[in-house]
Design a protein around this motif. Structure first.
Motif, PDB file in Angstrom:
ATOM      1  N   ALA A 195      22.846  22.905 -76.531  1.00  0.00           N
ATOM      2  CA  ALA A 195      22.424  23.158 -75.011  1.00  0.00           C
ATOM      3  C   ALA A 195      20.862  23.744 -74.939  1.00  0.00           C
ATOM      4  O   ALA A 195      20.013  23.022 -74.124  1.00  0.00           O
ATOM      5  N   ILE A 196      20.530  24.460 -75.971  1.00  0.00           N
ATOM      6  CA  ILE A 196      19.200  25.057 -76.133  1.00  0.00           C
ATOM      7  C   ILE A 196      18.518  24.049 -76.512  1.00  0.00           C
ATOM      8  O   ILE A 196      17.210  23.899 -76.182  1.00  0.00           O
ATOM      9  N   GLU A 197      18.736  23.120 -77.645  1.00  0.00           N
ATOM     10  CA  GLU A 197      17.820  22.056 -78.011  1.00  0.00           C
ATOM     11  C   GLU A 197      17.549  21.142 -76.920  1.00  0.00           C
ATOM     12  O   GLU A 197      16.455  20.525 -76.608  1.00  0.00           O
ATOM     13  N   ALA A 198      18.517  20.690 -76.004  1.00  0.00           N
ATOM     14  CA  ALA A 198      18.274  19.762 -74.979  1.00  0.00           C
ATOM     15  C   ALA A 198      17.073  20.271 -74.005  1.00  0.00           C
ATOM     16  O   ALA A 198      16.224  19.472 -73.220  1.00  0.00           O
ATOM     17  N   MET A 199      17.411  21.750 -73.506  1.00  0.00           N
ATOM     18  CA  MET A 199      16.420  22.363 -72.764  1.00  0.00           C
ATOM     19  C   MET A 199      14.988  22.252 -73.305  1.00  0.00           C
ATOM     20  O   MET A 199      14.119  22.224 -72.563  1.00  0.00           O
ATOM     21  N   LEU A 200      15.027  22.481 -74.517  1.00  0.00           N
ATOM     22  CA  LEU A 200      13.541  22.685 -75.050  1.00  0.00           C
ATOM     23  C   LEU A 200      12.908  21.046 -75.158  1.00  0.00           C
ATOM     24  O   LEU A 200      11.749  20.945 -74.972  1.00  0.00           O
ATOM     25  N   ASP A 201      13.810  20.207 -75.639  1.00  0.00           N
ATOM     26  CA  ASP A 201      13.255  18.706 -75.323  1.00  0.00           C
ATOM     27  C   ASP A 201      12.730  18.471 -74.035  1.00  0.00           C
ATOM     28  O   ASP A 201      11.764  17.770 -73.947  1.00  0.00           O
ATOM     29  N   ALA A 202      13.256  18.849 -72.885  1.00  0.00           N
ATOM     30  CA  ALA A 202      12.973  18.615 -71.800  1.00  0.00           C
ATOM     31  C   ALA A 202      11.854  19.413 -70.979  1.00  0.00           C
ATOM     32  O   ALA A 202      11.231  18.998 -70.176  1.00  0.00           O
ATOM     33  N   GLN A 203      11.379  20.182 -71.670  1.00  0.00           N
ATOM     34  CA  GLN A 203      10.173  21.321 -71.211  1.00  0.00           C
ATOM     35  C   GLN A 203       9.123  20.398 -71.629  1.00  0.00           C
ATOM     36  O   GLN A 203       8.932  19.837 -72.585  1.00  0.00           O
ATOM     37  N   PRO A 204       8.067  20.537 -70.538  1.00  0.00           N
ATOM     38  CA  PRO A 204       6.663  20.141 -70.693  1.00  0.00           C
ATOM     39  C   PRO A 204       6.035  20.994 -71.936  1.00  0.00           C
ATOM     40  O   PRO A 204       6.619  22.037 -72.179  1.00  0.00           O
ATOM     41  N   ALA A 205       4.974  20.547 -72.378  1.00  0.00           N
ATOM     42  CA  ALA A 205       4.206  21.314 -73.563  1.00  0.00           C
ATOM     43  C   ALA A 205       3.598  22.451 -73.174  1.00  0.00           C
ATOM     44  O   ALA A 205       3.332  22.711 -71.790  1.00  0.00           O
ATOM     45  N   LYS A 206       3.764  23.557 -73.781  1.00  0.00           N
ATOM     46  CA  LYS A 206       3.093  24.814 -73.364  1.00  0.00           C
ATOM     47  C   LYS A 206       1.729  25.186 -74.208  1.00  0.00           C
ATOM     48  O   LYS A 206       2.014  25.456 -75.502  1.00  0.00           O
ATOM     49  N   PRO A 207       0.571  24.674 -73.821  1.00  0.00           N
ATOM     50  CA  PRO A 207      -0.671  24.788 -74.719  1.00  0.00           C
ATOM     51  C   PRO A 207      -0.877  26.140 -75.198  1.00  0.00           C
ATOM     52  O   PRO A 207      -1.389  26.367 -76.130  1.00  0.00           O
ATOM     53  N   ASP A 208      -0.298  27.011 -74.364  1.00  0.00           N
ATOM     54  CA  ASP A 208      -0.780  28.606 -74.750  1.00  0.00           C
ATOM     55  C   ASP A 208       0.242  28.972 -76.021  1.00  0.00           C
ATOM     56  O   ASP A 208      -0.228  29.989 -76.666  1.00  0.00           O
ATOM     57  N   LEU A 209       1.036  28.241 -76.225  1.00  0.00           N
ATOM     58  CA  LEU A 209       2.064  28.480 -77.650  1.00  0.00           C
ATOM     59  C   LEU A 209       1.739  27.670 -78.625  1.00  0.00           C
ATOM     60  O   LEU A 209       2.460  27.457 -79.770  1.00  0.00           O
ATOM     61  N   ALA A 210       0.603  26.990 -78.606  1.00  0.00           N
ATOM     62  CA  ALA A 210       0.224  25.862 -79.761  1.00  0.00           C
ATOM     63  C   ALA A 210      -0.018  26.614 -80.951  1.00  0.00           C
ATOM     64  O   ALA A 210      -0.667  27.898 -81.086  1.00  0.00           O
ATOM     65  N   PHE A 211       0.674  26.080 -82.014  1.00  0.00           N
ATOM     66  CA  PHE A 211       0.645  26.536 -83.460  1.00  0.00           C
ATOM     67  C   PHE A 211       1.232  28.165 -83.581  1.00  0.00           C
ATOM     68  O   PHE A 211       1.045  28.827 -84.683  1.00  0.00           O
ATOM     69  N   SER A 212       1.882  28.486 -82.531  1.00  0.00           N
ATOM     70  CA  SER A 212       2.693  29.856 -82.904  1.00  0.00           C
ATOM     71  C   SER A 212       3.928  29.676 -83.269  1.00  0.00           C
ATOM     72  O   SER A 212       4.678  28.487 -83.250  1.00  0.00           O
ATOM     73  N   ALA A 213       4.566  30.732 -83.751  1.00  0.00           N
ATOM     74  CA  ALA A 213       6.069  30.971 -84.067  1.00  0.00           C
ATOM     75  C   ALA A 213       6.711  31.762 -83.164  1.00  0.00           C
ATOM     76  O   ALA A 213       6.255  32.887 -82.913  1.00  0.00           O
ATOM     77  N   GLN A 214       7.687  31.686 -82.504  1.00  0.00           N
ATOM     78  CA  GLN A 214       8.430  32.560 -81.508  1.00  0.00           C
ATOM     79  C   GLN A 214       9.954  32.736 -82.168  1.00  0.00           C
ATOM     80  O   GLN A 214      10.790  31.753 -82.715  1.00  0.00           O
ATOM     81  N   LYS A 215      10.476  33.966 -82.050  1.00  0.00           N
ATOM     82  CA  LYS A 215      11.848  34.304 -82.236  1.00  0.00           C
ATOM     83  C   LYS A 215      12.503  34.685 -81.069  1.00  0.00           C
ATOM     84  O   LYS A 215      12.102  35.751 -80.499  1.00  0.00           O
ATOM     85  N   TRP A 216      13.342  33.816 -80.709  1.00  0.00           N
ATOM     86  CA  TRP A 216      14.094  34.156 -79.359  1.00  0.00           C
ATOM     87  C   TRP A 216      15.693  34.363 -79.334  1.00  0.00           C
ATOM     88  O   TRP A 216      16.097  33.521 -80.162  1.00  0.00           O
ATOM     89  N   ARG A 217      16.286  34.984 -78.696  1.00  0.00           N
ATOM     90  CA  ARG A 217      17.687  35.070 -78.491  1.00  0.00           C
ATOM     91  C   ARG A 217      18.245  34.721 -77.088  1.00  0.00           C
ATOM     92  O   ARG A 217      17.552  35.019 -76.168  1.00  0.00           O
ATOM     93  N   TRP A 218      19.209  33.863 -76.892  1.00  0.00           N
ATOM     94  CA  TRP A 218      19.530  33.663 -75.470  1.00  0.00           C
ATOM     95  C   TRP A 218      21.214  34.029 -75.538  1.00  0.00           C
ATOM     96  O   TRP A 218      22.046  33.723 -76.187  1.00  0.00           O
ATOM     97  N   GLU A 219      21.337  34.856 -74.421  1.00  0.00           N
ATOM     98  CA  GLU A 219      23.018  35.345 -74.094  1.00  0.00           C
ATOM     99  C   GLU A 219      23.557  34.227 -73.077  1.00  0.00           C
ATOM    100  O   GLU A 219      22.863  34.077 -71.961  1.00  0.00           O
TER     101      GLU A 219
END
Length: 557
Positions: A279-303
């Motif tokens: 479900a999370i992977e499908a959401m991320l695939d569908a989202q447009p590119a976020k240029p402000d996050l280019a080359f960054s690493a994020q650690k996120w949690r979803w409840e």
């Protein structure tokens, strides 16, 4: 079990302020044809909250609503429900001198509970839990100076779920204290329970102001550190099977973004349940590119929690879910029993799952879903899929579809529909490429990578709304969009290539997704054709839309 008698009272007393785009009073005011009732926010129901929201909007020349915004609200928890309802309203347009005109209107929407909650809670003791948060406003001086800081607050969460008597215990910089106090006044909590009854409780909560892009992982329950930071994506779809069994989960992942701002790699803990991960992977695939996050690493949690998690369901979906859990299917109307099949007015194409093996080139999925009385899609379910990822990709897309109102015997109703989807990986570099400037509608601006005999031609080109804040400030700009015109004339895989303002990009994408084309042709056959469109926002005085100049063969929506 909760027993409620609810009334979301809508009061349309005539416009508190109405005028045409020329700022003159219309001769004939807009007349409501359909007014969707707002869904009472679940959190507000639980906390016995009532309120009012004043919404301003434009009734355009086709009777639809655009540029809806909240002018005043007793509490922001009601804002989303009020806006969502107003955006579905339909009118007979206003007229000036016999000509249809755009008309600016305001209307108060009242949320009233008739009777209080009959809440049957178990005799357990639990601390308060934040269920509605408002981020503090980052002080301008701190933002320009790139200052970070922390404010620790102490307050009492009363039995109505509000923070009272808030005071600063400590802070790294006094500049952050006022925004932290102002924000906590808007927070809502599930009150502490003591022996099964709501009880006031004193708590302390640190609020961190941090312009870093890294989000905190935090804890799943109770009160945790709150950070003003980059918002994580939370538009995932709750897996249907897990909703039926009320399965809840907290998942986390590390995301690595590429040079364009798209997710390149995802790292999951081994114990992550597959349905929530997909479900999370499908959401991320569908989202447009976020240029402000280019080359960054994020650690996120979803409840995943149906009612107050990061991934949740709407109150309309909760009503349907309750009927489904009774085990008899809920008695919902099927498509063939409707007066006529509802017409699809907004379609989002699913994205080919990016994390499937390279040798997987095709796939299919069948999805069943509910169409609410408002035409919105709710609770999509995977009936079958050649691979689970295809099912989740289809579910993610269907959630954003919009239909005309389903009717049985002339009355709006909730209906159950099924649709099938086919996936082909060949939507990438092998597609023909043409570029068109949507501002002037010139001929293709450059040579095609793969020539087509005939380029796509717009049949219904929907104009984007001019974002109100940017319009009011006189800001102009442009957006470059890339997308694929399918052999059926639909829009597939739209993405933002360049933008001057995020609000312009959102408006342009929404309009493009509602547009239709005559497909491109090669050797006499309709084919997938890659396009680029440049959308120019050049007339801030036009309060309802971006401006284009149509060319021959193109009609406007």
């Amino acid at each position: 079990m909760l027993h409620w008698l609810l009334a979301a009272g809508i009061v349309l007393t005539g416009p508190l302020n109405a005028r045409s785009q020329a700022q003159d009073q219309p001769d004939v005011m807009p007349v409501p044809k359909f007014r969707a009732q707002p869904q009472y926010p679940y959190i507000a129901r639980i906390l016995d909250m009532e309120g009012e929201v004043v919404v301003e909007f434009v009734v355009n020349t086709v009777g639809g609503v655009s540029n809806a915004r909240v002018v005043k609200a007793s509490h922001p928890v009601f804002n989303e429900a009020a806006l969502s309802a107003v955006q579905q309203w339909q009118f007979r347009p206003g007229q000036k001198g016999g000509t249809l005109v755009n008309t600016l209107m305001q209307v108060p929407i009242q949320f009233t509970l008739q009777g209080k909650s009959d809440e049957n809670v178990s005799a357990v003791t639990s601390p308060p839990k934040a269920v509605f948060r408002v981020l503090p406003k980052y002080p301008l001086l701190a933002e320009t100076s790139q200052l970070s800081g922390e404010v620790e607050l102490e307050f009492v969460v009363n039995t109505q779920g509000r923070a009272t008597g808030a005071k600063v215990v400590s802070s790294s910089n006094k500049i952050f204290e006022a925004p932290a106090l102002a924000a906590i006044e808007q927070w809502l909590f599930m009150p502490a329970l003591k022996d099964g009854k709501r009880s006031p409780q004193k708590v302390r909560l640190p609020i961190v102001f941090n312009k870093s892009l890294l989000s905190p992982t935090g804890s799943t329950g109770g009160l945790t550190r709150s950070t003003v930071t980059q918002a994580k994506p939370t538009a995932a779809v709750y897996p249907f099977a897990e909703l039926i069994t009320n399965k809840q989960e907290v998942v986390s992942a590390t995301l690595q973004y590429d040079e364009s701002g798209k997710v390149a790699t995802l790292t999951w803990p081994a114990e992550t349940p597959e349905s929530f991960r997909l479900a999370i992977e499908a959401m991320l695939d569908a989202q447009p590119a976020k240029p402000d996050l280019a080359f960054s690493a994020q650690k996120w949690r979803w409840e995943f929690n149906p009612y107050d998690g990061d991934v949740r369901i709407t109150d309309s979906a909760a009503g349907i879910l309750k009927r489904l859990r009774l085990g008899d299917g809920g008695g919902f109307v099927t498509e063939h029993a409707l007066d006529q099949p509802p017409e699809l007015v907004k379609r989002i194409e699913p994205v080919f799952p990016t994390r499937l093996a390279d040798d997987v080139q095709h796939g299919e999925a069948t999805i069943e879903f509910f169409v609410a009385e408002s035409g919105r899609v709710l609770l999509p379910k995977i009936v079958s899929a050649s691979a689970p990822a295809f099912g989740h990709a289809a579910v993610q897309a269907v959630t954003d579809w919009q239909f005309t109102f389903p009717r049985q015997n002339g009355e709006t109703t909730v209906a159950v529909l099924q649709r099938q989807f086919e996936f082909n990986r060949s939507g990438g570099d092998d597609l023909p490429r043409e570029t068109v400037d949507i501002g002037t509608f010139n001929t293709p601006a450059g040579p095609a990578k793969h020539e087509v005999d005939a380029a796509p031609v717009a049949e219904r080109l929907v104009r984007p709304d001019y974002p109100r804040k940017l319009r009011d400030e006189g800001i102009r700009g442009s957006v470059v969009l890339s997308f694929v015109v399918t052999p059926k004339g639909g829009v597939l895989n739209p993405r933002v290539e360049n933008q001057t303002q995020q609000a312009f990009a959102a408006a342009a994408l929404e309009a493009l997704n509602q547009s239709t084309f005559k497909p491109g042709r090669k050797d006499g056959r309709p084919v997938h054709t890659r396009m680029q469109l440049v959308v120019h926002f050049t007339d801030p005085l036009n309060q309802s839309m971006g401006i284009y100049e149509p060319a021959a063969g193109m009609s406007e929506g």
